[in-house]
Design a protein around this motif. Structure first.
Motif, PDB file in Angstrom:
ATOM      1  N   HIS A   1       0.619  -1.281  -0.027  1.00 39.83           N
ATOM      2  CA  HIS A   1       0.101   0.155   0.036  1.00 39.83           C
ATOM      3  C   HIS A   1       0.861   1.373   0.142  1.00 39.83           C
ATOM      4  O   HIS A   1       2.077   1.161   0.342  1.00 39.83           O
ATOM      5  CB  HIS A   1      -0.746   0.547   1.096  1.00 39.83           C
ATOM      6  CG  HIS A   1      -0.308  -0.165   2.401  1.00 39.83           C
ATOM      7  ND1 HIS A   1       0.790   0.415   3.090  1.00 39.83           N
ATOM      8  CD2 HIS A   1      -0.373  -1.163   3.587  1.00 39.83           C
ATOM      9  CE1 HIS A   1       1.445   0.080   4.427  1.00 39.83           C
ATOM     10  NE2 HIS A   1      -0.052  -1.159   4.338  1.00 39.83           N
ATOM     11  N   ALA A   2       0.360   2.687   0.003  1.00 40.35           N
ATOM     12  CA  ALA A   2       1.510   3.781  -0.172  1.00 40.35           C
ATOM     13  C   ALA A   2       1.481   4.371   0.817  1.00 40.35           C
ATOM     14  O   ALA A   2       3.508   4.686   0.530  1.00 40.35           O
ATOM     15  CB  ALA A   2       0.126   4.688  -0.490  1.00 40.35           C
ATOM     16  N   ARG A   3       2.244   3.235   1.712  1.00 32.73           N
ATOM     17  CA  ARG A   3       2.993   3.458   2.500  1.00 32.73           C
ATOM     18  C   ARG A   3       4.600   2.897   2.601  1.00 32.73           C
ATOM     19  O   ARG A   3       5.546   3.428   3.286  1.00 32.73           O
ATOM     20  CB  ARG A   3       2.661   3.029   4.572  1.00 32.73           C
ATOM     21  CG  ARG A   3       2.171   3.642   4.827  1.00 32.73           C
ATOM     22  CD  ARG A   3       1.493   3.682   5.774  1.00 32.73           C
ATOM     23  NE  ARG A   3       0.286   4.796   7.050  1.00 32.73           N
ATOM     24  CZ  ARG A   3      -0.126   3.710   8.384  1.00 32.73           C
ATOM     25  NH1 ARG A   3      -0.601   2.683   7.988  1.00 32.73           N
ATOM     26  NH2 ARG A   3      -1.307   5.200   9.090  1.00 32.73           N
ATOM     27  N   ALA A   4       4.010   1.940   1.405  1.00 34.09           N
ATOM     28  CA  ALA A   4       5.657   1.521   1.340  1.00 34.09           C
ATOM     29  C   ALA A   4       6.400   2.923   0.978  1.00 34.09           C
ATOM     30  O   ALA A   4       7.680   2.974   0.490  1.00 34.09           O
ATOM     31  CB  ALA A   4       5.190   0.600   0.066  1.00 34.09           C
ATOM     32  N   THR A   5       6.019   3.604  -0.075  1.00 33.41           N
ATOM     33  CA  THR A   5       6.074   5.047  -0.390  1.00 33.41           C
ATOM     34  C   THR A   5       7.211   6.039   0.193  1.00 33.41           C
ATOM     35  O   THR A   5       6.501   6.273   1.351  1.00 33.41           O
ATOM     36  CB  THR A   5       5.217   5.805  -1.998  1.00 33.41           C
ATOM     37  OG1 THR A   5       4.969   4.367  -2.708  1.00 33.41           O
ATOM     38  CG2 THR A   5       6.192   6.623  -2.021  1.00 33.41           C
ATOM     39  N   VAL A   6       8.128   6.284   0.321  1.00 34.49           N
ATOM     40  CA  VAL A   6       9.650   6.802   0.981  1.00 34.49           C
ATOM     41  C   VAL A   6      10.544   7.331   0.362  1.00 34.49           C
ATOM     42  O   VAL A   6      10.674   7.419  -0.839  1.00 34.49           O
ATOM     43  CB  VAL A   6       9.890   6.031   2.624  1.00 34.49           C
ATOM     44  CG1 VAL A   6       8.318   5.581   2.792  1.00 34.49           C
ATOM     45  CG2 VAL A   6      10.687   4.589   1.762  1.00 34.49           C
ATOM     46  N   ASP A   7      11.445   8.475   1.001  1.00 34.69           N
ATOM     47  CA  ASP A   7      12.266   9.438  -0.006  1.00 34.69           C
ATOM     48  C   ASP A   7      13.334   7.935   0.848  1.00 34.69           C
ATOM     49  O   ASP A   7      13.492   7.685   1.303  1.00 34.69           O
ATOM     50  CB  ASP A   7      12.314  10.145   0.623  1.00 34.69           C
ATOM     51  CG  ASP A   7      11.209  11.368   0.499  1.00 34.69           C
ATOM     52  OD1 ASP A   7      10.495  11.427  -0.302  1.00 34.69           O
ATOM     53  OD2 ASP A   7      11.534  12.620   0.429  1.00 34.69           O
ATOM     54  N   ALA A   8      14.146   8.310  -0.494  1.00 35.20           N
ATOM     55  CA  ALA A   8      15.465   7.629  -0.484  1.00 35.20           C
ATOM     56  C   ALA A   8      16.343   8.164   0.681  1.00 35.20           C
ATOM     57  O   ALA A   8      16.930   7.539   1.459  1.00 35.20           O
ATOM     58  CB  ALA A   8      16.341   7.126  -1.724  1.00 35.20           C
ATOM     59  N   ASP A   9      16.170   9.479   0.212  1.00 36.89           N
ATOM     60  CA  ASP A   9      17.491   9.953   1.875  1.00 36.89           C
ATOM     61  C   ASP A   9      16.858  10.458   2.744  1.00 36.89           C
ATOM     62  O   ASP A   9      17.211  11.164   3.665  1.00 36.89           O
ATOM     63  CB  ASP A   9      18.313  11.361   1.193  1.00 36.89           C
ATOM     64  CG  ASP A   9      17.243  12.487   0.557  1.00 36.89           C
ATOM     65  OD1 ASP A   9      15.712  12.020   0.783  1.00 36.89           O
ATOM     66  OD2 ASP A   9      17.699  13.941   0.815  1.00 36.89           O
ATOM     67  N   GLY A  10      15.324   9.838   2.746  1.00 38.88           N
ATOM     68  CA  GLY A  10      14.793   9.907   4.097  1.00 38.88           C
ATOM     69  C   GLY A  10      15.014   8.752   4.816  1.00 38.88           C
ATOM     70  O   GLY A  10      15.157   7.795   5.969  1.00 38.88           O
ATOM     71  N   ILE A  11      13.240   8.321   5.668  1.00 39.31           N
ATOM     72  CA  ILE A  11      13.096   7.158   5.661  1.00 39.31           C
ATOM     73  C   ILE A  11      13.675   5.499   5.164  1.00 39.31           C
ATOM     74  O   ILE A  11      14.306   4.753   5.992  1.00 39.31           O
ATOM     75  CB  ILE A  11      11.093   7.150   5.573  1.00 39.31           C
ATOM     76  CG1 ILE A  11      10.759   7.737   7.379  1.00 39.31           C
ATOM     77  CG2 ILE A  11      11.261   5.505   6.083  1.00 39.31           C
ATOM     78  CD1 ILE A  11       9.146   7.809   6.246  1.00 39.31           C
ATOM     79  N   GLU A  12      13.878   5.861   4.004  1.00 41.38           N
ATOM     80  CA  GLU A  12      14.567   4.392   3.304  1.00 41.38           C
ATOM     81  C   GLU A  12      15.858   4.729   4.018  1.00 41.38           C
ATOM     82  O   GLU A  12      16.539   3.247   3.942  1.00 41.38           O
ATOM     83  CB  GLU A  12      14.614   4.481   2.184  1.00 41.38           C
ATOM     84  CG  GLU A  12      15.086   2.950   1.727  1.00 41.38           C
ATOM     85  CD  GLU A  12      15.313   3.008  -0.215  1.00 41.38           C
ATOM     86  OE1 GLU A  12      14.646   2.463  -1.178  1.00 41.38           O
ATOM     87  OE2 GLU A  12      15.833   3.532  -0.589  1.00 41.38           O
ATOM     88  N   ARG A  13      17.027   5.282   4.000  1.00 49.42           N
ATOM     89  CA  ARG A  13      17.724   5.392   4.611  1.00 49.42           C
ATOM     90  C   ARG A  13      18.553   5.796   5.665  1.00 49.42           C
ATOM     91  O   ARG A  13      19.378   5.248   6.376  1.00 49.42           O
ATOM     92  CB  ARG A  13      18.738   6.537   3.839  1.00 49.42           C
ATOM     93  CG  ARG A  13      20.101   7.088   4.030  1.00 49.42           C
ATOM     94  CD  ARG A  13      21.086   7.544   2.938  1.00 49.42           C
ATOM     95  NE  ARG A  13      20.484   9.559   3.142  1.00 49.42           N
ATOM     96  CZ  ARG A  13      21.850   9.930   4.684  1.00 49.42           C
ATOM     97  NH1 ARG A  13      22.626   9.794   4.575  1.00 49.42           N
ATOM     98  NH2 ARG A  13      21.018  11.406   4.492  1.00 49.42           N
TER      99      ARG A  13
END
Length: 258
Positions: free
Chosen positions: A153-165
């Motif tokens: 679902h949409a919560r999978a979408t994040v910023d690469a230099d934010g939550i993903e990192r």
């Protein structure tokens, strides 16, 4: 001369709610959630989530438990140890504690990132603008160039230099599947949740079982107190925190009222 009759406080105006009112925090949060809905930053589902959380707060006695205060201190230390901390926010958080989140992020050097289940570009932009109105210099979430694996679902979408990192993420309010997915990514999670039995709380390295309007300023206060501490001191604060004991204490308070 007779005295002028007193005009009763307007419960729809948070500035008129007397702090002496026994349900002051409850009325305050209701007002802010309603205002958030009107502003287009809180979803209708957010109203239901707020009501559920408020019910748990009644059971906890609308107070910060000693175990929650210990968790807040551990969270502050964990933030100060982090290389890339992020505070994840949604519409309810934006409505309830926008200024408090901005202050926390500034004190611990964290990014703020909008992450929504009911995601639209318009809502994302409104929430980001709302945080900027409360002093945030920048708000992540709109780049949407990263992902959390394992979510459909949409919560999978994040910023690469934010939550993903990020190495440390604050996940306020119940968000079980994302909490599990972030843990699977190896991130250290701090969760604010009023339900000690939720997946979010059970998954978190540091679960703070408290109302977010108390928890966020409390973490900030502890972070200010711990600023300047050496790494050994901060690690001792984190390692001495017992998450299972904190969850058990919250459950006991709910079941017994003590």
């Amino acid at each position: 001369m007779s005295e002028e009759p007193q005009v009763p406080a307007d419960p729809d105006d948070e500035t008129e709610i007397p702090e002496s009112h026994p349900r002051y925090e409850s009325l305050l949060t209701r007002h802010r959630i309603e205002a958030g809905l009107e502003k287009g930053i809180t979803s209708r589902q957010g109203l239901i989530a707020q009501g559920r959380g408020e019910a748990y707060d009644y059971l906890l006695g609308e107070r910060t438990l000693p175990s929650a205060d210990e968790a807040a201190r551990a969270a502050a230390a964990q933030f100060l140890l982090a290389d890339h901390p992020v505070v994840s926010v949604n519409g309810n958080v934006a409505a309830l504690v926008p200024g408090e989140v901005v202050e926390l992020a500034a004190v611990v050097g964290a990014d703020i990132e909008v992450n929504l289940f009911n995601r639209t570009r318009e809502r994302m932009e409104r929430i980001a603008a709302h945080f900027r109105e409360h002093g945030a210099e920048s708000v992540k979430g709109l780049a949407a160039d990263g992902e959390i694996p394992g979510l459909d679902h949409a919560r999978a979408t994040v910023d690469a230099d934010g939550i993903e990192r990020a190495d440390v993420v604050l996940v306020p309010l119940e968000d079980g599947d994302r909490a599990e997915a972030l843990a699977d990514m190896g991130k250290t999670e701090i969760v604010v949740d009023l339900n000690p039995l939720s997946r979010s709380a059970q998954t978190a390295a540091i679960p703070i079982i408290d109302n977010i309007i108390r928890a966020v300023p409390n973490v900030t206060a502890h972070a200010r107190d711990l600023q300047g501490s050496d790494e050994t001191t901060l690690r001792t604060v984190v390692e001495s925190f017992d998450s299972e004991a904190a969850l058990a204490a919250a459950e006991e308070a709910i079941r017994t009222g003590r």
